[in-house]
Design an enzyme around this catalytic site. Structure first.
Site, PDB file in Angstrom:
ATOM      1  N   SER A  68      -0.362  27.808  37.050  1.00  0.00           N
ATOM      2  CA  SER A  68      -1.706  28.781  37.150  1.00  0.00           C
ATOM      3  C   SER A  68      -2.686  28.588  38.290  1.00  0.00           C
ATOM      4  O   SER A  68      -3.407  29.473  38.526  1.00  0.00           O
ATOM      5  CB  SER A  68      -2.622  28.681  35.785  1.00  0.00           C
ATOM      6  N   HIS A  96       1.553  33.426  33.065  1.00  0.00           N
ATOM      7  CA  HIS A  96       1.418  34.094  34.296  1.00  0.00           C
ATOM      8  C   HIS A  96       2.568  34.868  34.696  1.00  0.00           C
ATOM      9  O   HIS A  96       2.558  35.324  35.874  1.00  0.00           O
ATOM     10  CB  HIS A  96       0.706  33.206  35.274  1.00  0.00           C
ATOM     11  N   LYS A 144      -3.455  37.928  29.669  1.00  0.00           N
ATOM     12  CA  LYS A 144      -3.414  38.033  31.096  1.00  0.00           C
ATOM     13  C   LYS A 144      -2.898  39.442  31.554  1.00  0.00           C
ATOM     14  O   LYS A 144      -3.466  40.483  31.473  1.00  0.00           O
ATOM     15  CB  LYS A 144      -2.838  36.884  31.664  1.00  0.00           C
TER      16      LYS A 144
HETATM   17  C1  LIG Z   1      -4.685  30.966  30.371  1.00  0.00           C
HETATM   18  C2  LIG Z   1      -3.497  30.068  29.993  1.00  0.00           C
HETATM   19  C3  LIG Z   1      -3.256  29.505  28.284  1.00  0.00           C
HETATM   20  C4  LIG Z   1      -4.273  30.004  27.430  1.00  0.00           C
HETATM   21  O1  LIG Z   1      -4.061  31.258  27.011  1.00  0.00           O
HETATM   22  P1  LIG Z   1      -5.424  31.870  26.231  1.00  0.00           P
HETATM   23  O2  LIG Z   1      -4.545  32.913  25.449  1.00  0.00           O
HETATM   24  O3  LIG Z   1      -6.075  32.430  27.359  1.00  0.00           O
HETATM   25  O4  LIG Z   1      -5.687  30.961  25.397  1.00  0.00           O
HETATM   26  C5  LIG Z   1      -2.034  28.757  28.159  1.00  0.00           C
HETATM   27  N1  LIG Z   1      -1.117  28.497  29.299  1.00  0.00           N
HETATM   28  C6  LIG Z   1      -1.407  28.814  30.630  1.00  0.00           C
HETATM   29  C7  LIG Z   1      -0.452  28.319  31.366  1.00  0.00           C
HETATM   30  C8  LIG Z   1      -2.553  29.696  30.869  1.00  0.00           C
HETATM   31  O5  LIG Z   1      -2.578  29.945  32.208  1.00  0.00           O
END
Ligand SMILES: *Cc1c(COP(=O)(O)O)cnc(C)c1O
Length: 387
Positions: free
Chosen positions: A178, A206, A237
């Site tokens: 990330s 991602h 995302k």
């Molecule tokens: C954003 C993210 C999460 C968390 O997901 P949410 O639905 O926002 O709680 C988990 N793993 C990774 C790699 C992330 O970037």
């Protein structure tokens, strides 16, 4: 006692580590009003520009009329909506798994699936740059040992696997990291897993939507299919909504339904979110042009920042994803650069420890298919003017 918090906050402020949230008005998009100021944003994970897409909004309106707002109870009591059921079926079919299970968020998913899957005394192998919620999920598990390998360092992982005598082994990794935007070496990870009879949990928060045919994510991008890999991804995302899911074999997912505590002991997600996510999957699968445009913007940015004339003090990291970090180093410099960009009407977040290792503060540019080439050119010009 209260004094301790006050002093700790002052110390964060002095070190330039105090985090400040910004208030955003209106929907997500390249142009946003942030704390009352219009800015060109490179700060969102809405990589495909779907968070404010009319198809998703219409699906949400319809679902609100059909289902109301709240789910009323946990999924295993009475809160499992037919909208969530349809979403799970669509996810499994899209990604080619036997079954998918929906979770409220990615954080909850990892805090639930890791403790439910990792057996007592098992050895866990975790990439040094794994996301915080993978780390927390591992902490909640009954693993007998946690072996952190250097970021994407397969020789190090191999050595740790070799040294382990545990009967059960789990390798846990982000699919796309990330804060670095690089893709995990899943081909090598899988061959190590096969050699040492380990299982893999991969978090594709991602990668889903951004990579691979029909946006099927990191594994599709690399042409990998294996029952050893438990696939987890989020819907907040690239999918532009909220929520998360895990996908895998019937046995794995059936077990998670029985034992993942963050699935069992939480209220079901509002059905409206599942309906919007279902509509999002349609757009993700169909609209290859979003991924093509996103890739073109990425190449434009990489060329504009690197190439023949690199910018002094700024080191762009190579990226094939929507995440384009520029390493700066110290916290004060990254804050200064981020503020200077903002003075020019551009929002690029400064990422500091503990989100990244000490001394690796960086700008994190997130591109979206909703950006135009002109907007990316504006960013390049602004960064060059700061050098
Ligand atoms: C954003 C993210 C999460 C968390 O997901 P949410 O639905 O926002 O709680 C988990 N793993 C990774 C790699 C992330 O970037």
């Amino acid at each position: 006692m209260m004094k301790r918090f006050h002093e700790a906050l002052s110390s964060l402020r002095l070190k330039g580590l105090l985090r400040q949230r910004r208030t955003v008005e209106g929907p997500q998009g390249p142009l946003m009003v942030v704390d009352g100021v219009p800015l060109l944003s490179f700060a969102s994970n809405d990589y495909l520009g779907l968070a404010n897409h009319s198809a998703l909004i219409q699906a949400a309106h319809k679902a609100l009329d059909q289902y109301g707002v709240g789910a009323g109870a946990s999924a295993l009591i009475s809160g499992h909506s037919s909208a969530v059921d349809e979403l799970e079926v669509a996810l499994a079919e899209w990604l080619g798994y036997e079954r998918a299970l929906h979770f409220s968020t990615g954080y909850m998913a990892n805090m639930g699936i890791i403790p439910a899957l990792v057996g007592e005394g098992a050895a866990v192998f975790s990439d040094a740059l794994n996301h915080a919620c993978l780390i927390d999920g591992i902490r909640l598990s009954a693993a007998g040992s946690v072996n952190v390998y250097r970021h994407v360092d397969m020789a190090h992982l191999e050595q740790l696997l070799q040294e382990s005598h545990a009967a059960e082994k789990w390798i846990i990794t982000d699919g796309v990291f990330s804060m670095d935007g690089d893709i995990a070496p899943m081909v090598d990870l899988l061959s190590l897993a096969e050699r040492f009879d380990a299982q893999i949990i991969m978090d594709d928060a991602h990668g889903l939507g951004v990579l691979g045919l029909e946006g099927r994510g990191t594994l599709a991008h690399l042409g990998l299919v294996s029952p050893r890999i438990v696939y987890m991804a989020t819907l907040g995302k690239a999918a532009g909504v909220f929520g998360a899911f895990v996908a895998g074999t019937q046995d794995i997912v059936n077990w998670l339904e029985q034992r993942a505590r963050t699935y069992m002991f939480t209220t079901g997600s509002p059905p409206v979110l599942a309906a919007a996510a279902w509509a999002s999957i349609e757009c993700i699968r169909r609209d290859e042009f979003r991924r093509e445009h996103l890739r073109a913007l990425g190449q434009q940015l990489q060329l504009g920042l690197g190439g023949q004339t690199p910018i002094r003090g700024l080191t762009p990291l190579y990226s094939q994803t929507a995440i384009h970090p520029i390493l700066v180093g110290d916290n004060a410099s990254v804050m200064r650069i981020s503020a200077a960009l903002q003075a020019r009407g551009i929002w690029v977040p400064a990422i500091r420890p503990p989100t990244v290792p000490e001394g690796q503060a960086r700008l994190r540019i997130s591109l979206s298919a909703a950006h135009s080439t002109d907007q990316v050119e504006q960013l390049i010009t602004a960064l060059r003017a700061l050098a």
